[in-house]
Design a protein around this motif. Sequence first.
Motif, PDB file in Angstrom:
ATOM      1  N   GLY A  80       1.076  -1.230  -0.421  1.00 14.05           N
ATOM      2  CA  GLY A  80      -0.039   0.056  -0.429  1.00 14.05           C
ATOM      3  C   GLY A  80       1.168   1.376  -0.191  1.00 14.05           C
ATOM      4  N   ARG A  81       1.878   1.016   0.538  1.00  6.93           N
ATOM      5  CA  ARG A  81       3.160   2.467  -0.239  1.00  6.93           C
ATOM      6  C   ARG A  81       3.684   2.533  -1.318  1.00  6.93           C
ATOM      7  NH1 ARG A  81       6.608   3.559   4.546  1.00  6.93           N
ATOM      8  NH2 ARG A  81       6.408   1.033   5.005  1.00  6.93           N
ATOM      9  N   GLY A  82       3.867   1.773  -2.671  1.00  4.15           N
ATOM     10  CA  GLY A  82       4.285   1.761  -3.401  1.00  4.15           C
ATOM     11  C   GLY A  82       4.266   0.179  -4.580  1.00  4.15           C
ATOM     12  N   GLU A  83       4.845  -0.515  -3.111  1.00  3.29           N
ATOM     13  CA  GLU A  83       4.810  -1.780  -4.020  1.00  3.29           C
ATOM     14  C   GLU A  83       3.118  -2.919  -3.771  1.00  3.29           C
ATOM     15  OE1 GLU A  83       8.085  -5.267  -2.606  1.00  3.29           O
ATOM     16  OE2 GLU A  83       6.457  -5.151  -0.945  1.00  3.29           O
ATOM     17  N   PRO A  84       3.620  -3.376  -5.744  1.00  2.00           N
ATOM     18  CA  PRO A  84       2.308  -3.959  -5.707  1.00  2.00           C
ATOM     19  C   PRO A  84       1.989  -5.234  -4.549  1.00  2.00           C
ATOM     20  CG  PRO A  84       3.664  -3.686  -7.732  1.00  2.00           C
ATOM     21  CD  PRO A  84       4.691  -3.498  -6.470  1.00  2.00           C
ATOM     22  N   VAL A  85       0.622  -5.851  -4.377  1.00  2.00           N
ATOM     23  CA  VAL A  85       0.101  -6.175  -3.524  1.00  2.00           C
ATOM     24  C   VAL A  85       1.035  -7.927  -4.084  1.00  2.00           C
ATOM     25  CG1 VAL A  85      -1.409  -8.202  -2.568  1.00  2.00           C
ATOM     26  CG2 VAL A  85      -2.006  -5.065  -3.031  1.00  2.00           C
ATOM     27  N   LYS A  86       0.703  -8.105  -5.766  1.00  2.00           N
ATOM     28  CA  LYS A  86       1.124  -9.286  -5.627  1.00  2.00           C
ATOM     29  C   LYS A  86       2.847  -9.623  -5.050  1.00  2.00           C
ATOM     30  CE  LYS A  86       1.940  -7.782 -10.460  1.00  2.00           C
ATOM     31  NZ  LYS A  86       1.910  -8.054 -11.941  1.00  2.00           N
TER      32      LYS A  86
END
Length: 306
Positions: A80-86
């Motif tokens: 949620g702070r730049g890194e994709p969930v996947k």
Amino acid sequence: MRHFLTLKDYTKEEILEILTIGLEIKKEVKAKEFKPRMAGQTLAMIFEKSSTRTRVSFEVGMYQLGGHALFLSNRDIHLGRGEPVKDTARVISSMCDMVMIRTYEQAMLEEFALYSKVPVINGLSDSYHPVQLLADYMTMMECGKDKNPVVAYVGDGNNMTHSWLMLSAKLGFELRVATPKGYECDPAIIADALALAEQSGAKITFTNDPKEAVKGATVVTTDTWISMGQEEEKAQRIKAFEGYIVDEALMALATDDAIFLHCLPAYRGVEVSEAVLDGAQSVIFEEAENRLHAQKGLMVWLNKHR
């Protein structure tokens, strides 16, 4: 491998098997027997939404099973702070044996599960709260209220109501839902539940009259009217839910031996009266403890089906 994102994905037999395991483990714990069913394993607990019962029950539960639980708030990880969930899913699931997520959007859970190499558990989303329903039904079983129950849910058409719809539809018992106009359940989830109810024989009805729902019920349950993230709607919601408080007069319409459930935290004098919450028919603290035991049953079951 199985995930636990909604009760919709589980059969009646699987739900009851999970609860049977949980009750067996609970009996052992009461006898001070702790079997290391998940020795050396790690549960990652991701909290976008804070919680008392969810954190304590999963953390203590994993410890009692011989494993370790790792607490991760949204301040501790890049989700949620730049890194994709996947990407987060791939990384965490490569290091941990199971993941529990308490979040806002059901879609995030589903995306995480899609890329996870290990089982993912829904610790709560805005759509569902399935682990709470395991605890609720375990409590009903212990109170002898699982034989032809009539459950009345009074309050907001929220994630708790949606989960009650799925449990009823899967197990085949009667559920009456009373919500104010404008605060009904998600129409898509209602449609899913009614379709499943046709197969199980469950009777699910909806009303805007709490008295109609509670009359003759064997289980009465409610939830807060103002969930996390809805604080700005507080005054509007309190006005809209006028007459929906579960008080002594409303409980008197249920059967004499009916039980009262609430997932907590409860706001005394708002959705439930002090007299009902602390009364003889209330089993809310037994229900809260059963989060621990039901979730241990779930984790052991998921571990067996990897």
